[in-house]
Design a protein around this motif. Structure first.
Motif, PDB file in Angstrom:
ATOM      1  N   UNK A 105      47.604 -14.141   3.716  1.00  0.00           N
ATOM      2  CA  UNK A 105      46.944 -15.427   3.409  1.00  0.00           C
ATOM      3  C   UNK A 105      46.478 -16.080   4.703  1.00  0.00           C
ATOM      4  N   UNK A 106      45.224 -16.488   4.747  1.00  0.00           N
ATOM      5  CA  UNK A 106      44.646 -16.972   6.013  1.00  0.00           C
ATOM      6  C   UNK A 106      44.016 -18.358   5.874  1.00  0.00           C
ATOM      7  N   UNK A 107      44.359 -19.072   4.793  1.00  0.00           N
ATOM      8  CA  UNK A 107      43.813 -20.411   4.615  1.00  0.00           C
ATOM      9  C   UNK A 107      43.132 -20.560   3.272  1.00  0.00           C
ATOM     10  N   UNK A 108      42.289 -21.546   3.164  1.00  0.00           N
ATOM     11  CA  UNK A 108      41.576 -21.811   1.912  1.00  0.00           C
ATOM     12  C   UNK A 108      40.287 -22.538   2.235  1.00  0.00           C
TER      13      UNK A 108
END
Lengths: 309, 309
Positions: free
Chosen positions: A213-216
């Motif tokens: 997961x690297x953000x949104x």
């Protein structure tokens, strides 16, 4: 000449991001919109036309003026609908009544599918409502997209891009991220992504579990069917140089591998599904493929990837 | 128990980010603030008290009501000050007059240093003004921070963290990113970073040139001295496992290497300079060290790392 090409590219990216964020453009309903609360939690954004419509149901919606910001109101579902079931029931009655009166164009596309309404995908749902009404109440939706990348020995970093089936109801034949899908309330974001990796691109579980997961990103779209605030959780997955994704569930017709330079050209073309182009831009920014000094709208692009709900 | 620890961590991160974004907290001047334009470009944010003050100079500032958002006004420097020199001169007169009347507490800390005012660091400056007045006019400032990381064979990913000198005027003795500094208008963002890598941490140019731009964070601080919108361009640099930064210019007293788990504990403590903790949080989110399902405020944290000016 190089300067000029960079400036044009910057404006093309800006145009793409502004199209995705129509709610924030000049002439949108932003300055006159109202906030929609259920059980004290903000779940949606309403146009003045919808607020006027909701005045027909004074037993369901409490409408109050926001004294600080003059044309904006706060609309709250009455607290007397205290449970998930009660809220779902009364909302269903309101939406059915609106549909019978043909009060909103979006309800002509009745989906007969219920959407869970919550102030976040990891938070318990407050009610469920007909999918076609989600844009009327400006309810925020959630999804997750995965950038599948390769560190290619000759071509450098490359991304696997999917082409959507021609038979898809939305954006047929357009380019998409390697794996993408909606998030249903109550189902894990990570678990859903790992599952979709298998179902959409034939990525074996042991590889899919390595998604990071690297953000949104978040944006707010608006058209005649309503306001559409959306969040896409972003994941990266490095796949081996010799891995080739396979079409599994016919949502996708093919996959192709593109260099960073090819992607920069592709994402500003109409061939890309708009929110997938934004997810790819987020990837390119994080990977240093977009340089702040070459792209004058760098900060504005980052802002438009993180628009406040 | 684990669930509980994650929730506490999430709230601690949220508290840190809200402290950095005081302008956006309840009770701030946000809802009653006005925008400040020079030559048609937004360069600042003004409190009602400052707008009232600027009414003393009607030949310099044109103040108009914003009809959509009732208490907010638009303040524009008169277009008759058409050049950089004319704008600088008249602004200097205004600020000196304010200082003589002791009109604002921030001017008691006169710096005798001129700050270039532009709507972005890659855009030509519109005027320059006394540094102590920057917060009065809510002028946005720009800097860049670099996360120096190591892929350690035993400890996994680690970050080099600097401790500021005890003699620094601001945040003495606190933890900081490996390299950080302001950006002066007209000097390249990348060039400045490469130069600071050498001057602040003894990173040789051939290594420093490998810094990768990975986005930017933006936040708006507010205290009695004014409104402080700030942008920090973020860079990453992977340094070899056996590289050790050296104290060069006495801005820093020491460097230490920390694991991801150590950093997660450190950034929520008061030992970190607040905006450096935010840059580190941005790094941890990009690297998958903060999980959306474990940190309930994940989306809100990302929003607070990208606050709109």
């Amino acid at each position: 000449m190089e300067l000029n090409a960079n400036h044009i590219f910057s404006k093309q990216l800006l145009c793409m991001m502004k199209n995705l964020n129509k709610f924030n453009n000049t002439g949108s309903s932003k300055d006159v919109s109202s906030q929609f609360f259920v059980a004290g939690q903000k779940v949606g954004i309403l146009t003045p036309k919808v607020v006027e419509e909701l005045q027909r149901y004074p037993h369901v919606f409490e409408i109050s003026l926001n004294p600080n910001i003059s044309p904006q109101k706060t609309v709250q579902m009455s607290d007397k609908y205290a449970s998930y079931d009660e809220r779902t029931k009364v909302m269903s009655k309101v939406i059915e009544d609106m549909a019978q009166r043909d009060a909103h164009i979006a309800l002509r596309g009745w989906r007969n599918e219920l959407y869970e309404v919550a102030s976040g995908p990891t938070i318990p749902s407050l009610l469920k409502m007909e999918r076609a009404a989600v844009g009327i109440f400006g309810v925020r939706t959630y999804g997750s997209h995965m950038n599948g990348f390769v560190n290619h020995p000759e071509k450098g970093m490359c991304l696997w891009i999917a082409r959507r089936s021609n038979s898809k109801a939305t954006f047929p034949g357009m380019l998409d991220n390697m794996v993408a899908g909606g998030i249903s309330s109550g189902v894990g974001i990570y678990e859903t992504m790992v599952k979709e990796c298998q179902e959409e691109a034939g990525i074996p579980p042991e590889l899919a579990k390595k998604v990071v997961p690297v953000g949104a990103i978040s944006y707010i779209y608006e058209d005649e069917r309503g306001i559409q605030p959306d969040v896409q959780y972003c994941f990266d997955l490095e796949v081996p140089f010799d891995f080739v994704p396979t079409v599994v569930d016919r949502e996708v017709q093919s996959f192709s591998l593109h260099t960073i330079d090819e992607l920069k050209k592709l994402i500003v073309k109409d061939e890309f599904k708009p929110n997938c182009a934004a997810v790819t831009l987020h990837f390119l920014i994080r990977k240093g493929a977009i340089l702040p000094e070459q792209v004058p709208d760098y900060l504005e692009l980052i802002r438009l990837l993180h628009v406040q709900f």
